[in-house]
Design an enzyme around this catalytic site. Structure first.
Site, PDB file in Angstrom:
ATOM      1  N   ASP A 205       1.258   1.062   2.440  1.00  0.00           N
ATOM      2  CA  ASP A 205      -0.172   0.804   2.616  1.00  0.00           C
ATOM      3  C   ASP A 205      -0.929   2.041   2.153  1.00  0.00           C
ATOM      4  OD1 ASP A 205      -2.761  -0.140   3.737  1.00  0.00           O
ATOM      5  OD2 ASP A 205      -1.509  -1.608   4.740  1.00  0.00           O
ATOM      6  N   GLY A 227       2.234   3.504  -2.620  1.00  0.00           N
ATOM      7  CA  GLY A 227       1.216   3.235  -1.610  1.00  0.00           C
ATOM      8  C   GLY A 227      -0.013   2.620  -2.236  1.00  0.00           C
ATOM      9  N   HIS A 228      -1.066   2.496  -1.420  1.00  0.00           N
ATOM     10  CA  HIS A 228      -2.296   1.852  -1.870  1.00  0.00           C
ATOM     11  C   HIS A 228      -3.403   2.857  -2.173  1.00  0.00           C
ATOM     12  CE1 HIS A 228      -1.069  -2.165   0.298  1.00  0.00           C
ATOM     13  NE2 HIS A 228      -0.189  -1.750  -0.597  1.00  0.00           N
ATOM     14  N   GLY A 229      -3.056   4.140  -2.233  1.00  0.00           N
ATOM     15  CA  GLY A 229      -4.032   5.149  -2.603  1.00  0.00           C
ATOM     16  C   GLY A 229      -4.701   5.805  -1.414  1.00  0.00           C
TER      17      GLY A 229
END
Length: 396
Positions: A205, A227-229
Site C-alpha cells: 500500500d 508500494g503505492h507511493g
C-alpha cells in the site's frame, strides 16, 4: 560532597529487563504480562527509564503501553517480537500500542514480525477472520523518536501515528509482500510536526500516507518500492476531517511503485471545504513508476461512487521541483482536479520524465493530462507541460 554526584545521577537512570519479569524467548509463550509489568515499573520510575527486550524471539499478544510516565522512557528492542498468527489473540486492530507519553524513544535494532502472510493464509476461506492489525500504533505521543528498527510482514499497516506532536522516524526498514493489501508503511493523522528520514519501505500500500489533520511534515531520503507511493489522502470522504498543510517531500526515490507523488480526494458531499495546501516535492527520482505525479480528485478505488458528486477539497500551493526518471505508462503528470474547486497555484519546475526502457535520441515522449488546474511551469519540461510555461516561478 562531590563524590556523591555520580551515585545520585545513576540513581535516576534505571533499566527494566523484560527477562527479569518472566519473559520467555522461545517465540511461542505469550509475554504480554511480563512486558506490561516491566513497562508499568519503568513508567513509574522517578527518572529516565529503559524497558529492555534482549536478544531472542518473543511472542506477544496485543499490548497497550500507556502513560503518562514520570520521565522520558525508552523501549529498546534488541530481539525479535512476533505477533500471533491467530488474529483472535489480538484486539482493537492493534498489536503494539503506545499512548499518552511525552519523551518516548523506541529503538534497539530489533525486528517486529507481524506474521501477516501466515495470518492471511489462515483467513483465506474465512470471511469473519480479521486481518488488518497494525504492527505499532502511536496515539497522543509528544516528542517521540522511533529509530533503528525493522518491521516485516505486517498484518495491516506497519506504523500508525495519530494525535501526536513532534515525532521523528529514522533509520527504519519496513517490508511487506507487495500483494498484501492495506499494509501502509507509515500512516499519519491529526499530527503536527513529523520528520521521516532515511527509511526504506517496500509494501502493498502507500509507503507514507498523510490523511486528515497532518501538518508540518518533513519526509526525506525515503526509498519507496514496491508500494503505492507517498500519498496525501485519501481526503474528503467524511465530515469532520481537518486540513492537511505544510508538507515537504525531498530527496526520495521510487522504485517500481504504482504511484510516485500522489494527492487523492473523494468526490463526496461534504458540508464544508477541506484544504490541502503548501506542499513541496523536490529532488525526486522515479525508476519504473506507473504514475509518477498524480492529483486525483475523483478517487474511488472500488468504482462504486456517485460520479455526479464533486470533490470539496481545495488543493493549492503545490510545487514539484527537479523530478526526474522513468514511467511505466505513457502519462508522466496527471492532474484531475475538482470542477467545483480547481487546483490553484500548482507549479512544475524542471520535470524530466521518460518512458521506462526507452531513453536517448528519438525516444517517444510521454504526455501530461490537466483538468481544472491553475498554475505555471518553468524550466525544463519533458514531456511538455500542460500548464502554461513562464520565465519565472510563481510566488507562493
Amino acid at each position: 560532597m562531590l563524590c556523591l554526584l555520580p551515585f545520585i545521577a545513576d540513581a535516576h537512570i534505571k533499566l527494566f529487563n523484560v527477562a527479569e519479569y518472566g519473559a520467555i524467548a522461545d517465540g511461542k509463550e505469550d509475554n504480554s504480562v511480563a512486558f506490561l509489568k516491566a513497562w508499568s515499573d519503568a513508567c513509574k520510575w522517578n527518572g529516565s527509564a529503559t524497558v529492555l527486550i534482549p536478544k531472542g524471539t518473543y511472542m506477544l499478544k496485543s499490548v497497550i503501553f500507556k502513560g503518562p510516565c514520570n520521565d522520558s522512557i525508552t523501549f529498546q528492542i534488541k530481539g525479535v517480537l512476533k505477533a500471533p498468527i491467530d488474529p483472535s489473540l489480538l484486539t482493537d486492530q492493534k498489536w503494539i500500542n503506545f499512548r499518552y507519553i511525552d519523551q518516548l524513544n523506541v529503538n534497539g535494532g530489533g525486528t517486529l514480525d507481524g506474521q501477516g502472510s501466515a495470518t492471511r493464509r489462515k483467513c483465506k476461506n474465512n470471511a469473519n477472520c480479521e486481518i488488518l492489525f497494525t504492527t505499532m500504533d502511536f496515539d497522543f505521543i509528544t516528542n517521540g523518536h522511533v529509530q533503528n528498527l525493522h518491521s516485516i510482514d505486517s498484518k495491516g499497516g506497519h506504523f500508525i501515528v495519530f494525535g501526536c506532536e513532534n515525532m521523528t522516524f529514522t533509520d527504519l526498514t519496513l517490508k511487506s509482500p507487495e500483494h498484501n493489501r492495506n499494509t501502509d508503511g507509515i500512516k499519519i493523522a491529526q499530527t503536527n510536526g513529523i520528520n521521516i528520514t532515511s527509511v526504506k519501505i517496500g509494501t502493498g500500500d502507500d509507503c507514507v500516507a498523510m490523511i486528515s489533520g497532518t501538518k508540518n511534515a518533513w519526509i526525506s531520503n525515503v526509498v519507496c518500492g514496491p508500494g503505492h507511493g507517498i500519498s496525501v489522502g485519501s481526503l474528503g470522504k467524511n465530515d469532520g476531517e481537518t486540513d492537511v498543510e505544510d508538507i515537504v517531500v525531498k530527496n526520495c526515490t521510487f522504485v517500481g511503485t504504482s504511484n510516485g507523488l500522489r494527492i487523492k480526494t473523494w468526490a463526496a458531499p461534504l458540508k464544508k471545504t477541506l484544504n490541502a495546501s503548501n506542499f513541496v516535492y523536490e529532488d525526486i527520482v522515479m525508476n519504473s513508476v506507473q504514475n509518477p505525479i498524480v492529483i486525483d480528485q475523483q478517487y474511488c478505488p472500488l468504482h462504486q461512487c456517485d460520479l455526479k458528486e464533486i470533490s470539496h477539497v481545495q488543493i493549492s500551493n503545490v510545487t514539484y521541483r527537479n523530478i526526474r526518471g522513468s514511467s511505466e505508462t505513457d502519462i508522466a503528470v496527471n492532474f484531475n482536479c475538482s470542477k467545483d474547486k480547481p487546483c490553484q497555484k500548482i507549479t512544475l519546475d524542471n520535470i524530466n520524465l521518460w518512458r521506462y526502457g526507452v531513453r536517448g535520441k528519438g525516444r517517444p515522449l510521454l504526455r501530461n493530462n490537466c483538468f481544472k488546474v491553475e498554475g505555471a511551469s518553468y524550466g525544463k519540461q519533458t514531456p511538455p507541460s500542460c500548464i502554461a510555461h513562464r520565465a519565472t516561478p510563481l510566488s507562493t
